[in-house]
Enzyme design. Sequence first.
Site, mmCIF file in Angstrom:
data_model
loop_
_atom_site.group_PDB
_atom_site.id
_atom_site.type_symbol
_atom_site.label_atom_id
_atom_site.label_comp_id
_atom_site.label_asym_id
_atom_site.label_seq_id
_atom_site.Cartn_x
_atom_site.Cartn_y
_atom_site.Cartn_z
ATOM 1 N N LYS A 79 0.852 -1.194 0.000
ATOM 2 C CA LYS A 79 0.000 0.000 0.000
ATOM 3 C C LYS A 79 0.885 1.241 0.000
ATOM 4 O O LYS A 79 1.907 1.284 0.705
ATOM 5 C CB LYS A 79 -0.907 -0.012 1.235
ATOM 6 C CG LYS A 79 -1.955 1.106 1.252
ATOM 7 C CD LYS A 79 -2.909 0.969 2.444
ATOM 8 C CE LYS A 79 -3.962 2.079 2.446
ATOM 9 N NZ LYS A 79 -4.938 1.915 3.547
ATOM 10 N N SER A 160 -9.935 2.288 2.599
ATOM 11 C CA SER A 160 -8.986 2.956 1.728
ATOM 12 C C SER A 160 -8.012 2.011 1.045
ATOM 13 O O SER A 160 -7.383 2.381 0.069
ATOM 14 C CB SER A 160 -8.197 3.978 2.540
ATOM 15 O OG SER A 160 -7.369 3.314 3.497
ATOM 16 N N SER A 184 -10.439 0.217 7.014
ATOM 17 C CA SER A 184 -9.830 0.291 5.687
ATOM 18 C C SER A 184 -9.158 -0.983 5.201
ATOM 19 O O SER A 184 -8.717 -1.055 4.060
ATOM 20 C CB SER A 184 -8.809 1.435 5.637
ATOM 21 O OG SER A 184 -9.475 2.657 5.498
#
Lengths: 494, 493
Positions: A79, A160, A184
């Site tokens: 990420k 997210s 998330s």
Amino acid sequence: MTDLTDLGIAGIRDGVRDGSFKAREVADAFIAKVSQAKALNAFLVETPDHAIAAATAADTAREAGETLKPLAGVPIGMKDLFCTKGVTTTAASHILEGFTPTYESTVSQNLWDAGAGMLGKLNMDQFAMGSSNETSAFGNVISPWKRNDGGNASLAPGGSSGGSSSAVAARLCPGATGTDTGGSIRQPAAFTGISGIKPTYGRCSRWGTIAFASSLDQAGPMARDVKDCAILLEAMAGFDAKDGTSLQLDVPKWEAGLSANLNGLRVGIPKEYRVDGMPEEIEALWQQGIDWLKDAGATIVEVSLPHTKYALPAYYIIAPAEASSNLARYDGVRYGIRDLPTGAGLQDMYAATRADGFGPEVKRRIMIGTYVLSAGFYDAYYTQAQKVRTLIARDFERAWETCDVLLTPTAPSAAFALGEKSADPIAMYLNDVFTVPSSLAGLPAMSVPGGLDKQGLPLGLQIIGKPLDEQGVLNAGLAIEQRAGFVARPDVWW
Amino acid sequence: MSDYRIQGETGEWEVVVGLEVHAQVTSNAKLFSGAATAFGAEPNTQVSLVDAAMPGMLPVPNRECIRQAVRTGMAIEAQINKWSRFDRKNYFYADLPQGYQISQLYHPIVGEGAIDISLDDKNPDAAGKRIGVERIHVEQDAGKLMHDQHPTQSYVDLNRSGVALMEIVSKPDLASPAETGAYLRKLRSILRYVGSCDGNMEEGSMRADVNVSVRKVGDELGTRTETKNVNSVRFVMAVVEQEAKRQVEVLEAGGKIVQETRLYDPDRNETRSMRSKEDAHDYRYFPDPDLLPLVLDDAFLAECRASLPELPDAKRARYEALGIAPYQATVLTAEVEAARWFDALLDAGAKPAAAANWTTSELFGALNRTGKDIENSPVSPAQAAELLGLIADGTLSGSLAKQVFEVMLETGDGAAKVVEDRGLKQTSDTGAIEKVIAEVMAANADKVADYRGGKDKLFGFFVGQTMKAMGGKANPAVVNEVLKGALGESVAP
């Protein structure tokens, strides 16, 4: 020969170890998949060299007869919230465009130390703010899933960690890192039919992870099944003296401790999680989950978490408050973009840089956070929200007197179409209704896929555990996984 | 009560002063990063990723900085809070890389304490006053902007960014420039004894924000102004004087005092209103979510307490009990280095009262003359003890001792060696002295007659001549005695 990209983390690790294939073949297979999947917009940066280097190291070590590292030969997606030395790290924001850290986050370093390689940096909601991956400065991530209604709507991969969920679901990587502040990891895992666990706050170091809300942010793994999550989390977690909130504890052997036998386990069903307007299918899946856990030997108890309804409002005060402060450093002075209008002074530079550099959702939260912390409103909002947070934590403590884990749905709906909720921030925030309470309490929580809805989209079940009881969470997740037999996968259209 | 008053047109005004002193904590590393803290390093050479607030960086408290704050609190007999917490003070400025300062607003590490000041060195106990300390909290310093390096742009030096400061907040108990100066000097002295701050105001290790208000005698507190970053005791005293005067003038002219931040201009000896970052007053304080509350255990506190040195007041009392005059005790204990030197002198066996006399007059005089600090004194405590011993046992007279000391200062040699090398030993040999006196009297027969005729004052002349003739080495007591006899003998014919 089987497609190596169909393998998960354990499969790759074991295959490399026993010589069924070479780590380099695995890396090449995934690198090819990544490069063919631009339509998903899951990767912001591709780093084939990194993956190849790690694979080569694994192959060399094996040839030399050395003991292989725990993740030797496993390439993963990272990420973009994790700072990676020498590789652009932007948190999917324009304000950090072109920023290349000179340092490696503790979590990513732990993974490299375990032998993993990096396929690239994964797209995400800007500064991890969003539930649909529509706030990235570099375009939406598209879910690999489609509805079976004949339409061709692009679906949200969740947020997210949407790049992570999309990439894992599409088999672009066998596992990925995520971060979870209010859900998330769990919500995008649920939306894309994969597994993901947010460990106890403090298990994974936050050092080198770009901060959203410091008291909530926690890294965790996203992978195709529970065992892969356990393996990845073992490598990511651990005490770090560079993070003052890091827990000074050894990392348990979660993979070795996996067991789907839940005899004696008490599973709590919080009645307050039955929210108005929840789709029947989710209600049904929840009941199905209850039956699966019973089948695995657990007993079911109803519990009450009376302050649940205040969790979301409290979260949307605390998280933006911390974010407004954490994001103050992006001021154009030292790194990232700088907007210096002609004749501008310092204040003008800040205003121009931040106006240009932050997206609308980030600005919205900075303004909410600034407002709730301001002198006249601090007590009415921030102090009150902190009190609610304490009450919510107490709710859970009380629940642990009668049960060992909690079972709830992960999200109140299946994946929605991109654009469907982006005009209505409140509707978007409601997506986190089931994931936020455990975040506020710092508890370990996981989403595992439970089944498909009528439109053929994945739905997730959430297990919430006691502090430090990742093992209990993983085991309950494994019991569901084995009974759900979830094998659905998106068709390759990209 | 201070009797400091400002005489205005409308009557007498009194001054109320509180000080917020920022003291840089003596530590090799910054408050929340491992970066070094050396003064005067090239710009941006003492900066870690944390100090530059790079993305993802986190603060971790430095134990040594916490320890120094606790020890300082203990030195002023303050409440030590076993549970304290760091808060963020949010504001934007280019020298503040995080966009907030980590400080302690709500729960400081040190609570209430006090500092005793003295307004009369000669009579320190009688003329004392107790000044309350509200709190001491720990916070980070900011960086520094440099406006003179480029025609249109400012540069940022982050060397100081993240350095640990103690903010020591007094109660508004100070009522005159003299009290304010005495408080600041005493605070500085304590910090330097404890070793928690070097007290170097020139290098900015210690600076004061001066809160001043005035009121008619006995009235409620007036509106105060805060003059920021004053960096010498003299200037702090000047701020109190000038700012109080200014406020009285404003009030007497029918004006109002605005609560504001001011600056002191030493060149004009005046304070002026300041326009700055401090104008943004909503700091949006909240607990720093990157840091857990600071919890101190008993073992840590015990270690802090055990490590405290003897402090100035205790030392002064001990000196006085040893028979040292209060004024000398005050002078000897004011600066930690002098006290340390003097303690070593006592340890070397010197008699306290004589040692205090000699140190405050001869040694301090010599150091003043040569512009040296006591730390670089060319004469060590052991050497001084040796010299004092030679005076005490009669080997050296006062004047011989001065000569010996001068040589010691020049050569660094020990007293005995100087005496030996230069033959500066005092003689009490009556025979030799009688012989010289006889010569002196013979050579000055007229003066002998005058003396015997009643000019008593000539006695000193004979002493001087005798000493001169003996190269200063004669024992003055013996000279006196012999002279009295020799001059007197013939008086009674």
